[in-house]
Design a protein around this motif. Structure first.
Motif, PDB file in Angstrom:
ATOM      1  N   GLY A  55       0.589  -1.496   0.040  1.00  0.00           N
ATOM      2  CA  GLY A  55       0.054   0.139   0.005  1.00  0.00           C
ATOM      3  C   GLY A  55       0.773   1.476  -0.028  1.00  0.00           C
ATOM      4  N   ARG A  56       2.089   1.232  -0.270  1.00  0.00           N
ATOM      5  CA  ARG A  56       2.879   2.291  -0.474  1.00  0.00           C
ATOM      6  C   ARG A  56       3.042   2.811  -1.916  1.00  0.00           C
ATOM      7  N   VAL A  57       3.459   4.227  -1.941  1.00  0.00           N
ATOM      8  CA  VAL A  57       3.793   4.872  -3.181  1.00  0.00           C
ATOM      9  C   VAL A  57       5.175   5.410  -3.049  1.00  0.00           C
ATOM     10  N   PRO A  58       6.106   4.454  -3.310  1.00  0.00           N
ATOM     11  CA  PRO A  58       7.677   5.132  -3.131  1.00  0.00           C
ATOM     12  C   PRO A  58       8.151   5.948  -4.386  1.00  0.00           C
ATOM     13  N   VAL A  59       9.400   6.760  -4.034  1.00  0.00           N
ATOM     14  CA  VAL A  59       9.842   7.520  -5.001  1.00  0.00           C
ATOM     15  C   VAL A  59      11.197   6.925  -5.174  1.00  0.00           C
ATOM     16  N   LEU A  65      16.040   3.445 -11.813  1.00  0.00           N
ATOM     17  CA  LEU A  65      16.300   2.646 -10.490  1.00  0.00           C
ATOM     18  C   LEU A  65      14.838   2.231  -9.736  1.00  0.00           C
ATOM     19  N   HIS A  66      14.418   0.785 -10.187  1.00  0.00           N
ATOM     20  CA  HIS A  66      13.137   0.383  -9.675  1.00  0.00           C
ATOM     21  C   HIS A  66      13.336   0.066  -8.286  1.00  0.00           C
ATOM     22  N   ASP A  67      14.598  -0.561  -7.891  1.00  0.00           N
ATOM     23  CA  ASP A  67      14.647  -1.054  -6.402  1.00  0.00           C
ATOM     24  C   ASP A  67      15.336  -0.035  -5.293  1.00  0.00           C
ATOM     25  N   TYR A  68      15.510   1.239  -6.028  1.00  0.00           N
ATOM     26  CA  TYR A  68      16.202   2.235  -5.160  1.00  0.00           C
ATOM     27  C   TYR A  68      15.178   3.062  -4.753  1.00  0.00           C
ATOM     28  N   ARG A  69      14.416   2.715  -3.817  1.00  0.00           N
ATOM     29  CA  ARG A  69      12.814   3.494  -3.430  1.00  0.00           C
ATOM     30  C   ARG A  69      13.096   4.022  -1.968  1.00  0.00           C
ATOM     31  N   VAL A  70      12.452   5.340  -2.047  1.00  0.00           N
ATOM     32  CA  VAL A  70      12.267   5.732  -0.583  1.00  0.00           C
ATOM     33  C   VAL A  70      10.765   6.419  -0.380  1.00  0.00           C
ATOM     34  N   GLY A  71      10.591   6.396   0.756  1.00  0.00           N
ATOM     35  CA  GLY A  71       9.192   6.992   1.080  1.00  0.00           C
ATOM     36  C   GLY A  71       7.929   6.434   0.727  1.00  0.00           C
ATOM     37  N   ASP A  72       6.948   7.229   0.830  1.00  0.00           N
ATOM     38  CA  ASP A  72       5.508   6.803   0.793  1.00  0.00           C
ATOM     39  C   ASP A  72       4.535   8.078   0.673  1.00  0.00           C
ATOM     40  N   ASP A  77       5.138  13.988   2.741  1.00  0.00           N
ATOM     41  CA  ASP A  77       5.319  15.100   1.916  1.00  0.00           C
ATOM     42  C   ASP A  77       6.452  14.970   0.878  1.00  0.00           C
ATOM     43  N   LEU A  78       6.374  15.325  -0.333  1.00  0.00           N
ATOM     44  CA  LEU A  78       7.146  15.076  -1.397  1.00  0.00           C
ATOM     45  C   LEU A  78       8.452  15.710  -0.960  1.00  0.00           C
TER      46      LEU A  78
END
Length: 170
Positions: A55-59, A65-72, A77-78
């Motif tokens: 249920g997350r939306v990472p950036v 870089l599909h596997d280099y994700r951070v945040g939600d 906040d962006l």
């Protein structure tokens, strides 16, 4: 992944037979003798991923870089995500490019700043953005490889300055 020689041959082949629509790729910019700008990853670009199974939306700092994700984005906040350590690493690479392994003594370093950070990260283990782009074989690589194609279109594109990409038209 093509070898650096295959990459140079492909860029040369396309540039000699096509109109160049966009060259946002730092190593190709050097090969084509275009105004060279550094990799936009984490500085001018980011990728907002699809919702994950949890249920997350990472950036990510780069679309590749599909596997280099951070945040939600659903809970953060962006601006907080962009201030994260992961994005800061990419901004530091852009600012402190003299630390990039394998780039010392290169006359293009102040322009290309080590090439594509994502490709450097993905090419070898352990993964790090602090090595040069594997499509650059060192400071002497460009002396015989410059194509000098000057037919870049000047239209404004969404990719310009945002992605390490090449767009050619027949």
């Amino acid at each position: 992944m093509p070898t650096s020689e295959q990459f140079r041959m492909a860029v040369s082949y396309l540039a000699s037979r096509c109109r160049i629509v966009e060259v946002g790729e730092p190593i190709a910019q050097v090969l084509l003798s275009h105004k060279v700008s550094s990799c936009p990853c984490g500085v001018n670009s980011l990728r907002i991923h699809s919702i994950t199974p949890d249920g997350r939306v990472p950036v990510s700092p780069c679309v590749f870089l599909h596997d280099y994700r951070v945040g939600d984005l659903l809970t953060e906040d962006l601006s907080a995500i962009l201030a994260s350590a992961q994005f800061e690493d990419f901004r530091q690479r852009h600012l402190d490019f003299g630390r990039i392994e394998g780039c010392g003594g290169c006359g293009y370093l102040s322009s290309c700043k080590g090439g594509c950070a994502a490709r450097a990260y993905l090419a070898e283990q352990p993964a790090t953005i602090w090595r040069r782009d594997p499509y650059c074989n060192g400071p002497q690589v460009f002396t015989d490889a410059l194509v000098g194609n000057d037919n870049l279109e000047e239209d404004s594109l969404v990719h310009r300055g945002y992605l390490c990409t090449l767009i050619f038209a027949p």
